[in-house]
Design a protein around this motif. Structure first.
Motif, PDB file in Angstrom:
ATOM      1  N   GLN A   1      -6.710  -4.611 -27.553  1.00  9.77           N
ATOM      2  CA  GLN A   1      -5.119  -5.665 -28.293  1.00  9.77           C
ATOM      3  C   GLN A   1      -3.667  -4.940 -27.638  1.00  9.77           C
ATOM      4  O   GLN A   1      -3.738  -3.406 -27.421  1.00  9.77           O
ATOM      5  N   ILE A   2      -3.224  -5.870 -27.216  1.00 13.63           N
ATOM      6  CA  ILE A   2      -1.652  -5.227 -27.000  1.00 13.63           C
ATOM      7  C   ILE A   2      -0.571  -5.444 -27.786  1.00 13.63           C
ATOM      8  O   ILE A   2      -0.149  -6.605 -27.917  1.00 13.63           O
ATOM      9  N   HIS A   3       0.075  -4.407 -28.287  1.00 15.35           N
ATOM     10  CA  HIS A   3       1.114  -4.870 -28.938  1.00 15.35           C
ATOM     11  C   HIS A   3       2.266  -4.624 -28.357  1.00 15.35           C
ATOM     12  O   HIS A   3       3.225  -3.259 -27.932  1.00 15.35           O
ATOM     13  N   LEU A   4       3.168  -5.556 -28.500  1.00 19.20           N
ATOM     14  CA  LEU A   4       4.731  -4.705 -27.684  1.00 19.20           C
ATOM     15  C   LEU A   4       6.264  -5.898 -28.568  1.00 19.20           C
ATOM     16  O   LEU A   4       5.688  -6.793 -29.215  1.00 19.20           O
ATOM     17  N   VAL A   5       7.721  -4.919 -28.842  1.00 15.45           N
ATOM     18  CA  VAL A   5       8.482  -5.560 -28.870  1.00 15.45           C
ATOM     19  C   VAL A   5       9.489  -5.402 -28.027  1.00 15.45           C
ATOM     20  O   VAL A   5       9.302  -3.957 -27.474  1.00 15.45           O
ATOM     21  N   ALA A  24       5.092  -1.275 -24.957  1.00 15.42           N
ATOM     22  CA  ALA A  24       3.850  -1.652 -25.305  1.00 15.42           C
ATOM     23  C   ALA A  24       2.791  -0.205 -26.178  1.00 15.42           C
ATOM     24  O   ALA A  24       2.970   0.194 -26.261  1.00 15.42           O
ATOM     25  N   SER A  25       2.167  -0.902 -27.276  1.00 11.24           N
ATOM     26  CA  SER A  25       1.041  -0.331 -27.347  1.00 11.24           C
ATOM     27  C   SER A  25       0.044  -0.534 -27.588  1.00 11.24           C
ATOM     28  O   SER A  25       0.215  -1.963 -27.743  1.00 11.24           O
ATOM     29  N   GLY A  26      -0.953   0.321 -27.766  1.00 12.18           N
ATOM     30  CA  GLY A  26      -2.855  -0.516 -27.509  1.00 12.18           C
ATOM     31  C   GLY A  26      -3.349  -1.080 -26.121  1.00 12.18           C
ATOM     32  O   GLY A  26      -1.981  -0.292 -25.533  1.00 12.18           O
ATOM     33  N   HIS A  27      -4.199  -1.655 -25.666  1.00 10.19           N
ATOM     34  CA  HIS A  27      -4.699  -1.276 -24.328  1.00 10.19           C
ATOM     35  C   HIS A  27      -5.424  -2.069 -24.498  1.00 10.19           C
ATOM     36  O   HIS A  27      -6.302  -2.818 -25.183  1.00 10.19           O
ATOM     37  N   SER A  28      -5.589  -2.955 -23.167  1.00  8.67           N
ATOM     38  CA  SER A  28      -6.740  -4.341 -22.902  1.00  8.67           C
ATOM     39  C   SER A  28      -7.031  -3.947 -21.141  1.00  8.67           C
ATOM     40  O   SER A  28      -6.446  -3.669 -19.801  1.00  8.67           O
ATOM     41  N   PRO A  29      -8.409  -3.787 -21.581  1.00 10.85           N
ATOM     42  CA  PRO A  29      -8.578  -3.635 -19.863  1.00 10.85           C
ATOM     43  C   PRO A  29      -8.860  -4.614 -19.056  1.00 10.85           C
ATOM     44  O   PRO A  29      -8.650  -4.653 -18.124  1.00 10.85           O
TER      45      PRO A  29
END
Length: 130
Positions: A1-5, A24-29
């Protein structure tokens, strides 16, 4: 999951400049790109600029013709941020601007399509006035 602000939206006069930022925070392969989109009232969401963040095209940026030469996308890998420097703003740049992340390919030929992007920020308003 990626969270964007997103941040940085404001009201500005035509010809002026603004700088938007996306954290951006989190990661998605599967994610290999980030981009900026905008949506004006009554119009569809359109891609403004995007950059590959993974794969052989890492660092390559693509711009929509409407902003080429006026907008510049930059990315800070250490801070996990992506900025959009907007210069020579026009009335038609007025819109809500969204940061997005996804799995992209052939952006140069297929265009910056929202179909590539599965993660979206909440948007930030940019208003350009005369």
């Amino acid at each position: 999951q990626i969270h964007l602000v997103e941040s940085g939206g404001a009201s500005v006069q035509a010809g002026g400049s603004l700088r938007l930022s996306c954290k951006a925070s989190g990661h998605s392969p599967a994610s290999n790109c980030m981009g900026w989109f905008r949506q004006a009232p009554g119009k569809e969401r359109e891609g403004v600029a995007a950059v590959y963040t993974g794969g052989s095209n890492t660092g390559d940026a693509v711009y929509d013709d409407s902003v080429k030469g006026r907008f510049t996308l930059s990315r800070d890998n250490a801070k996990n941020t992506m900025d959009l420097q907007m210069d020579s703003l026009k009335l038609e740049d007025t819109a809500i601007y969204y940061c997005a992340a996804g799995d992209c390919y052939a952006l140069e030929t297929l265009g910056i399509s929202p179909h590539f992007f599965g993660y979206w920020g909440q948007g930030t308003q940019v208003t350009v006035s005369s």
